[in-house]
Design an enzyme around this catalytic site. Structure first.
Site, PDB file in Angstrom:
ATOM      1  N   SER A   1       0.839  -1.190   0.000  1.00 53.23           N
ATOM      2  CA  SER A   1       0.000   0.000   0.000  1.00 53.23           C
ATOM      3  C   SER A   1       0.884   1.253   0.000  1.00 53.23           C
ATOM      4  CB  SER A   1      -0.953  -0.034   1.191  1.00 53.23           C
ATOM      5  OG  SER A   1      -1.947   0.957   1.073  1.00 53.23           O
TER       6      SER A   1
ATOM      7  N   ASP B   1      -9.943  -3.492  -5.223  1.00 58.20           N
ATOM      8  CA  ASP B   1      -9.287  -2.651  -4.222  1.00 58.20           C
ATOM      9  C   ASP B   1      -9.871  -1.235  -4.273  1.00 58.20           C
ATOM     10  OD1 ASP B   1      -7.569  -1.177  -2.619  1.00 58.20           O
ATOM     11  OD2 ASP B   1      -5.787  -2.255  -3.283  1.00 58.20           O
TER      12      ASP B   1
ATOM     13  N   HIS C   1      -8.111  -4.694  -1.028  1.00 57.49           N
ATOM     14  CA  HIS C   1      -6.844  -4.091  -0.624  1.00 57.49           C
ATOM     15  C   HIS C   1      -6.025  -4.994   0.289  1.00 57.49           C
ATOM     16  CE1 HIS C   1      -4.166  -0.700  -0.215  1.00 57.49           C
ATOM     17  NE2 HIS C   1      -4.212  -0.762   1.097  1.00 57.49           N
TER      18      HIS C   1
END
Length: 339
Positions: free
Chosen positions: A184, A269, A304
């Site tokens: 991320s 995501d 995610h």
């Protein structure tokens, strides 16, 4: 260490949970009365173990963890948490395959707690390190608010580079034996780092990486964009626009050699849209000047945080680890848990 739930209000005990890189999570009741100076000589047991996480085939006596410090360009000391088998130096002190993990955003602490998913690395003779770079909260709010966001964001990347250089300069590893990973915002860290110093790493893993910083932050129609201006800055302001452009991984890919790169993403995501890592991978393949791999793995059912199914999540992590072990020449290494 953290405070845990104890629903009994009338009690002398504080319930805590504790873990380290070599200690699975433990839940303990601490008798508060026995922490007072007048009760220091009591023979009554102060800490009572309630439960410890069970880990199959794990022997904590085989491992050692420590904390070392790298020196950043501005002389700031950057903590590095390290864990490895005690036996890896039995045949002499030589550079070892090493894995460097980093995040460094939102003031989030990457605590050096127990994580059984790294055991396949450790049991094959690798050293696992966590770089507690600025942008996280490990050294207090100042580490984040004043040193790791807005117009000081590049400290996060230079700190990670300093940690890698420290591991190499002190003979712990070499560039051909060093892997790195971030997810991320940690994927942004990896992307920016390998643009700046690709020579430091043999392989890089970027999970759901936030790499197209400029296009995303300039589009307020994306639901999370305006809230993210509190972290990176508002690109509609000249000073933030130019600064963000200076480190955005996608915008700074250039004609140079890069390490082997594994990029993972999820179709669903909502935080990092799948087209960011897709564009980044395409640009890397078009511009890099080496024969190393840029592997992309897009999961068509994940968001995610990878797979929600426990067994699928383990398979996903196994793929990542197999790729790293292969590039570091450890794919045939025997795990100590099987010896």
């Amino acid at each position: 260490v953290g405070i845990w739930v104890n629903k009994n209000f009338e009690t002398d005990y504080l319930r805590i949970h504790y873990s380290s890189l070599t200690t699975p999570t433990r839940y303990l009741d601490v008798n508060i009365k026995l922490t007072q100076p007048e009760n220091q000589g009591s023979k009554e047991k102060r800490d009572i173990l309630i439960k410890e996480q069970q880990v199959l085939n794990f022997n904590r006596d085989l491992y050692v963890c420590k904390r070392i410090f790298a020196t950043a360009a501005d002389k700031t000391k950057i903590p590095i948490s390290m864990v490895h088998l005690k036996s890896i130096y039995d045949n002499g002190v030589t550079p070892k395959p090493t894995f460097l993990y980093g995040y460094g955003s939102y003031g989030i602490c990457i605590d050096p707690g127990f994580h059984k998913m790294i055991l396949p690395y450790l049991d094959r003779g690798m050293i696992y390190c966590i770089a507690h770079v600025r942008g996280g909260g490990e050294m207090g709010r100042y580490w984040y608010e004043e040193q790791g966001k807005y117009l000081n964001k590049r400290n996060t990347f230079s700190d990670f580079i300093a940690c890698a250089e420290h591991l190499i300069d002190n003979g712990i590893t070499t560039p051909d034996l060093l892997a790195c990973e971030g997810r991320s915002a940690g994927g942004l860290l990896i992307g920016a780092t390998i643009n700046m110093r690709p020579d430091l790493f043999k392989v890089a893993v970027a999970g759901v990486p936030f790499v197209d910083v400029m296009n995303t932050m300039c589009d307020p129609s994306i639901p999370l964009t305006t809230g993210e201006w509190e972290e990176w800055g508002n690109p509609n302001e000249h000073k933030y626009h130019d600064y963000m452009l200076s480190y955005s991984p996608y915008d700074n890919v250039r004609e140079q050699d890069y390490p082997n790169i594994l990029i993972t993403a999820g179709l669903h995501d909502p935080r990092v849209a799948y087209w960011e890592p897709a564009k980044w991978a395409s640009k890397l393949r078009a511009m890099k000047t080496d024969d190393n791999e840029v592997v992309t793995k897009f999961d068509l059912s994940s968001g995610h945080f990878s797979a929600s199914d426990r067994y699928k999540y383990i398979r996903e992590k196994s793929f990542d680890q197999a790729y790293v072990l292969d590039k570091l020449g450890l794919k045939d290494a025997e795990s100590v848990s099987k010896l």
